[in-house]
Design an enzyme around this catalytic site. Structure first.
Site, PDB file in Angstrom:
ATOM      1  N   ASP A  16     -10.540   4.297  -1.510  1.00 35.62           N
ATOM      2  CA  ASP A  16     -11.166   3.287  -0.647  1.00 35.62           C
ATOM      3  C   ASP A  16     -12.685   3.219  -0.822  1.00 35.62           C
ATOM      4  O   ASP A  16     -13.356   4.236  -0.926  1.00 35.62           O
ATOM      5  CB  ASP A  16     -10.854   3.585   0.823  1.00 35.62           C
ATOM      6  N   ASP A  40       0.831  -1.197   0.000  1.00 43.05           N
ATOM      7  CA  ASP A  40       0.000   0.000   0.000  1.00 43.05           C
ATOM      8  C   ASP A  40       0.876   1.262   0.000  1.00 43.05           C
ATOM      9  O   ASP A  40       1.651   1.479   0.929  1.00 43.05           O
ATOM     10  CB  ASP A  40      -0.893  -0.069   1.265  1.00 43.05           C
TER      11      ASP A  40
HETATM   12  C1  GLA Z   1      -5.440   2.381   2.709  1.00 46.45           C
HETATM   13  C2  GLA Z   1      -5.961   1.229   1.859  1.00 46.45           C
HETATM   14  C3  GLA Z   1      -7.007   0.460   2.641  1.00 46.45           C
HETATM   15  C4  GLA Z   1      -6.390  -0.068   3.937  1.00 46.45           C
HETATM   16  C5  GLA Z   1      -5.802   1.078   4.733  1.00 46.45           C
HETATM   17  C6  GLA Z   1      -4.981   0.588   5.929  1.00 46.45           C
HETATM   18  O1  GLA Z   1      -6.437   3.322   2.959  1.00 46.45           O
HETATM   19  O2  GLA Z   1      -6.507   1.702   0.661  1.00 46.45           O
HETATM   20  O3  GLA Z   1      -7.500  -0.627   1.874  1.00 46.45           O
HETATM   21  O4  GLA Z   1      -5.388  -1.015   3.619  1.00 46.45           O
HETATM   22  O5  GLA Z   1      -4.927   1.883   3.938  1.00 46.45           O
HETATM   23  O6  GLA Z   1      -4.370   1.606   6.645  1.00 46.45           O
END
Ligand code: GLA
Length: 378
Positions: A204, A144
């Protein structure tokens, strides 16, 4: 004799994946801790998810990966080895437990110094972390971007993601590689080239119809970038988290199936309703998602908020989604010519598990507000 067996097992484990054994040959299916547990997640929650998945029909329906998201990390020691935090304790024991259920397990990190929830990332520890994951027996990594924006330019994304791919490959362990950088830099164009098996295409998801629909329906146009081994990822499922109604979750699951999207449940599997479990485990719907042809569906017709999507399947038939994004029930029509059928077609309703019969020209059904019908058309 024992030595011979050990040797054979080792060779098997290290052998490159052969034809038909490609990693993520169909979109990965499983569960991820983030949407429900976020940063409160514990090893106990992961075990409970594995217990549920192995016993509630999800495993039989194809769900395989039990994925730990952010917030498992503790501190690095003097040698730079990253240890889990106190809520996780012994990762190897957790991995062995999940494997003992016939399931696989995933973990999470960032190419930056810190993850999105400000835990230790893999920056300058890529090879060391990859080796650690392999030693633990990890099968899947979500990587990520997060704080990587502080140390790299956006244009460096491909090389940064490739670096971890190479580190994972060097371990010799097959590890599904999930790129998470929210669709920046047109990741679908370079994701496969840097070893990505899936890549997020959007920001997200949240457990609201408007957000889910925005993300899902905007995947139209990306279909040419998905295929066996490399998938567009419109984010994890929210089915069962309570923020949407039944028809809205039907739309969510139908749309994700039409998109050949990874199906990673994101609810508390140990406490879910029979209705939500039925949505997640409808085998005919999952069949559309997991079809071996690996083609992502796209929109073939639209009348304002009423949309018709089609997905060619390996047996020559089509998965068809009829979606009603309006605020009241409405008839939605599939014109058979829109999927290249000039004569008549057999239509089956995949949510009702019912053959509807033979239709010529078109098929119309009333679809609930924010709802969907999912059909197989031959
Ligand atoms: C980002 C990702 C999410 C999750 C969070 C965790 O927002 O897009 O899917 O993994 O980080 O902190």
């Amino acid at each position: 004799m024992t030595k011979l067996w050990l040797c054979a097992a080792l060779m098997l484990a290290l052998a490159p994946l052969g034809e038909g054994q490609e990693l993520a040959a169909t979109p990965p299916m499983g569960w991820n801790s983030w949407n429900h547990f976020a940063c409160k997640v514990t090893a106990g929650d992961i075990r409970a998810a594995a217990d549920a998945m192995a016993s509630n029909g999800m495993k039989e329906a194809g769900y395989t990966y039990v994925n730990i998201d952010d917030c498992w990390q503790g501190k690095r020691d003097a040698q730079g080895n990253l240890h889990p935090n106190a809520r996780f304790g012994d990762i190897k024991a957790l991995v062995d437990y999940v494997h003992s259920k016939g399931l696989k397990i995933g973990i999470y990190s960032s190419p930056g110094p810190q993850t999105c929830a400000h835990h230790e990332g893999s920056y300058q520890h890529e090879a060391q972390d990859a080796k650690q994951y392999a030693a633990w027996g990890i099968d899947y990594l979500k990587y990520d971007w997060c704080s990587a924006s502080q140390v790299y330019k956006p244009s460096q994304m491909p090389e940064v993601y490739k670096k971890m791919h190479e580190a994972l490959a060097a371990t010799g362990r097959p590890i599904v590689y999930s790129l998470c950088q929210y669709g920046m830099e047109r990741v679908w164009q370079w994701g496969p080239g840097v070893g990505g098996n899936l890549w997020r295409t959007t920001g997200d998801i949240s457990d609201h119809y408007d957000r889910m629909a925005l993300i899902g329906f905007q995947q139209n146009g990306l279909q040419s970038f998905a295929g066996p081994g490399h998938w567009n990822d419109p984010d994890m499922l929210e089915v069962g988290n309570g923020g949407m109604g039944h028809d809205e979750y039907i739309t969510h699951m139908s749309l994700w199936a039409m998109l050949a999207a990874p199906l990673l449940a994101g609810n508390d599997l140990s406490k879910m309703s029979a209705a939500d479990l039925a949505i997640l485990t409808n085998k005919e719907v999952i069949f559309v998602d997991q079809d071996a042809k690996g083609v992502q569906g796209h929109r073939v017709a639209q009348q304002g908020p009423l949309e018709v999507w089609a997905k060619p399947l390996a047996d020559g038939s089509y998965g068809v989604g009829l979606f009603n994004r309006s605020e009241s029930p409405a008839p939605v029509t599939l014109e058979l010519k829109d999927i290249g059928i000039s004569g008549s077609a057999q239509i089956r309703d995949l949510w009702a598990h019912r053959d509807l019969g033979s239709f010529t020209g078109s098929y119309t059904v009333t679809v609930a507000k924010h709802g969907a019908a999912l059909l197989k058309v031959k």
